[in-house]
Design a protein around this motif. Structure first.
Motif, PDB file in Angstrom:
ATOM      1  N   ARG A  66       9.929  69.956 126.085  1.00 19.55           N
ATOM      2  CA  ARG A  66       9.586  69.020 125.085  1.00 19.55           C
ATOM      3  C   ARG A  66       8.463  67.946 125.998  1.00 19.55           C
ATOM      4  NH1 ARG A  66      14.412  69.713 122.954  1.00 19.55           N
ATOM      5  NH2 ARG A  66      15.275  67.689 123.957  1.00 19.55           N
ATOM      6  N   MET A  67       8.921  67.428 127.226  1.00 21.84           N
ATOM      7  CA  MET A  67       8.372  66.457 127.825  1.00 21.84           C
ATOM      8  C   MET A  67       6.652  67.141 128.303  1.00 21.84           C
ATOM      9  SD  MET A  67       8.739  65.145 131.648  1.00 21.84           S
ATOM     10  CE  MET A  67       8.194  66.899 132.382  1.00 21.84           C
ATOM     11  N   LEU A  68       6.632  68.461 128.840  1.00 19.84           N
ATOM     12  CA  LEU A  68       5.605  69.038 129.270  1.00 19.84           C
ATOM     13  C   LEU A  68       4.706  69.165 128.069  1.00 19.84           C
ATOM     14  CD1 LEU A  68       3.882  70.275 131.423  1.00 19.84           C
ATOM     15  CD2 LEU A  68       4.994  72.564 131.044  1.00 19.84           C
ATOM     16  N   ARG A  69       5.126  69.568 126.868  1.00 22.18           N
ATOM     17  CA  ARG A  69       4.344  69.660 125.585  1.00 22.18           C
ATOM     18  C   ARG A  69       3.561  68.398 125.242  1.00 22.18           C
ATOM     19  NH1 ARG A  69       3.795  73.405 121.496  1.00 22.18           N
ATOM     20  NH2 ARG A  69       3.913  71.633 120.058  1.00 22.18           N
ATOM     21  N   ASP A  70       4.612  67.342 125.194  1.00 18.09           N
ATOM     22  CA  ASP A  70       3.968  66.091 124.842  1.00 18.09           C
ATOM     23  C   ASP A  70       2.957  65.502 125.894  1.00 18.09           C
ATOM     24  OD1 ASP A  70       5.725  66.026 122.830  1.00 18.09           O
ATOM     25  OD2 ASP A  70       7.275  64.673 123.775  1.00 18.09           O
ATOM     26  N   GLU A  71       3.298  65.925 127.111  1.00 15.11           N
ATOM     27  CA  GLU A  71       2.309  65.508 128.316  1.00 15.11           C
ATOM     28  C   GLU A  71       0.899  66.312 127.993  1.00 15.11           C
ATOM     29  OE1 GLU A  71       1.401  66.678 132.804  1.00 15.11           O
ATOM     30  OE2 GLU A  71       3.459  65.996 132.232  1.00 15.11           O
ATOM     31  N   ILE A  72       0.821  67.461 127.744  1.00 15.14           N
ATOM     32  CA  ILE A  72      -0.382  68.275 127.363  1.00 15.14           C
ATOM     33  C   ILE A  72      -1.056  67.841 126.237  1.00 15.14           C
ATOM     34  CG2 ILE A  72      -1.286  70.352 127.181  1.00 15.14           C
ATOM     35  CD1 ILE A  72       0.770  71.572 129.096  1.00 15.14           C
ATOM     36  N   VAL A  73      -0.301  67.786 125.164  1.00 12.71           N
ATOM     37  CA  VAL A  73      -0.894  67.368 123.776  1.00 12.71           C
ATOM     38  C   VAL A  73      -1.391  65.760 123.914  1.00 12.71           C
ATOM     39  CG1 VAL A  73      -0.407  66.649 121.547  1.00 12.71           C
ATOM     40  CG2 VAL A  73       0.472  68.892 122.433  1.00 12.71           C
ATOM     41  N   GLY A  74      -0.739  65.061 124.625  1.00 15.54           N
ATOM     42  CA  GLY A  74      -1.191  63.634 124.590  1.00 15.54           C
ATOM     43  C   GLY A  74      -2.379  63.632 125.569  1.00 15.54           C
ATOM     44  N   GLY A  75      -2.511  64.517 126.404  1.00 14.74           N
ATOM     45  CA  GLY A  75      -3.930  64.522 127.421  1.00 14.74           C
ATOM     46  C   GLY A  75      -5.016  64.820 126.484  1.00 14.74           C
ATOM     47  N   ILE A  76      -4.746  65.986 125.604  1.00 11.94           N
ATOM     48  CA  ILE A  76      -5.827  66.254 124.696  1.00 11.94           C
ATOM     49  C   ILE A  76      -6.195  65.044 123.721  1.00 11.94           C
ATOM     50  CG2 ILE A  76      -6.397  67.739 122.825  1.00 11.94           C
ATOM     51  CD1 ILE A  76      -4.440  69.904 124.138  1.00 11.94           C
ATOM     52  N   VAL A  77      -5.036  64.609 123.278  1.00 11.06           N
ATOM     53  CA  VAL A  77      -5.413  63.243 122.235  1.00 11.06           C
ATOM     54  C   VAL A  77      -6.213  62.144 123.036  1.00 11.06           C
ATOM     55  CG1 VAL A  77      -4.350  61.556 120.789  1.00 11.06           C
ATOM     56  CG2 VAL A  77      -3.720  64.309 120.803  1.00 11.06           C
ATOM     57  N   ASP A  78      -5.658  61.883 124.047  1.00 12.04           N
ATOM     58  CA  ASP A  78      -6.340  60.794 124.964  1.00 12.04           C
ATOM     59  C   ASP A  78      -7.939  61.080 125.303  1.00 12.04           C
ATOM     60  OD1 ASP A  78      -3.911  59.398 125.071  1.00 12.04           O
ATOM     61  OD2 ASP A  78      -3.558  59.834 127.139  1.00 12.04           O
ATOM     62  N   ARG A  79      -7.997  62.274 125.447  1.00  8.96           N
ATOM     63  CA  ARG A  79      -9.471  62.641 125.847  1.00  8.96           C
ATOM     64  C   ARG A  79     -10.495  62.556 124.543  1.00  8.96           C
ATOM     65  NH1 ARG A  79     -12.295  66.809 124.689  1.00  8.96           N
ATOM     66  NH2 ARG A  79     -10.592  68.171 124.163  1.00  8.96           N
ATOM     67  N   LEU A  80      -9.915  63.021 123.284  1.00 11.00           N
ATOM     68  CA  LEU A  80     -10.665  62.941 122.030  1.00 11.00           C
ATOM     69  C   LEU A  80     -10.571  61.393 121.866  1.00 11.00           C
ATOM     70  CD1 LEU A  80      -8.914  65.838 120.103  1.00 11.00           C
ATOM     71  CD2 LEU A  80     -11.213  65.584 120.758  1.00 11.00           C
ATOM     72  N   ARG A  81      -9.622  60.463 122.049  1.00 10.60           N
ATOM     73  CA  ARG A  81      -9.885  59.109 121.774  1.00 10.60           C
ATOM     74  C   ARG A  81     -11.010  58.647 122.482  1.00 10.60           C
ATOM     75  NH1 ARG A  81      -6.973  54.446 120.060  1.00 10.60           N
ATOM     76  NH2 ARG A  81      -4.983  55.913 119.662  1.00 10.60           N
TER      77      ARG A  81
END
Length: 103
Positions: A66-81
């Motif tokens: 879950r931590m790794l998934r959250d990290e990767i999804v969070g990175g995608i969202v941060d880039r889009l933001r």
């Protein structure tokens, strides 16, 4: 400034990014996580144990999965933001068929 994503209007970036995060998280699968693990050298180490696939990580250490998934999804969202805040629109949302647009 209003934003549009998947046919819905969002007045602020925070609400928009929450919808995007939920969408990306829903479409991001184990094969995508396998690809991310490969990009990181073909293995992921958690609590001293080496994992080479998302499934083995999910079974062996669910919290690290879950931590790794959250990290990767969070990175995608941060880039889009960042793209949205800089006005770089329309912005395609990875792993979905969606695009962020504004008026």
């Amino acid at each position: 400034m209003p934003y549009w994503y998947q046919g819905e209007e969002f007045e602020g970036v925070d609400a928009l990014m929450e919808a995007v995060r939920l969408d990306v998280d829903g479409y991001f699968g184990d094969s995508d996580l396998d690809a991310a693990i490969m990009q990181r050298g073909g293995k992921f180490v958690a609590d001293g144990v080496e994992y080479r696939t998302a499934v083995s990580l999910k079974r062996g250490n669910p919290s690290a999965y879950r931590m790794l998934r959250d990290e990767i999804v969070g990175g995608i969202v941060d880039r889009l933001r960042g793209e949205v805040e800089l006005g770089e629109l329309p912005a395609e949302v990875p792993y979905t068929s969606g695009t962020i647009e504004s008026d």
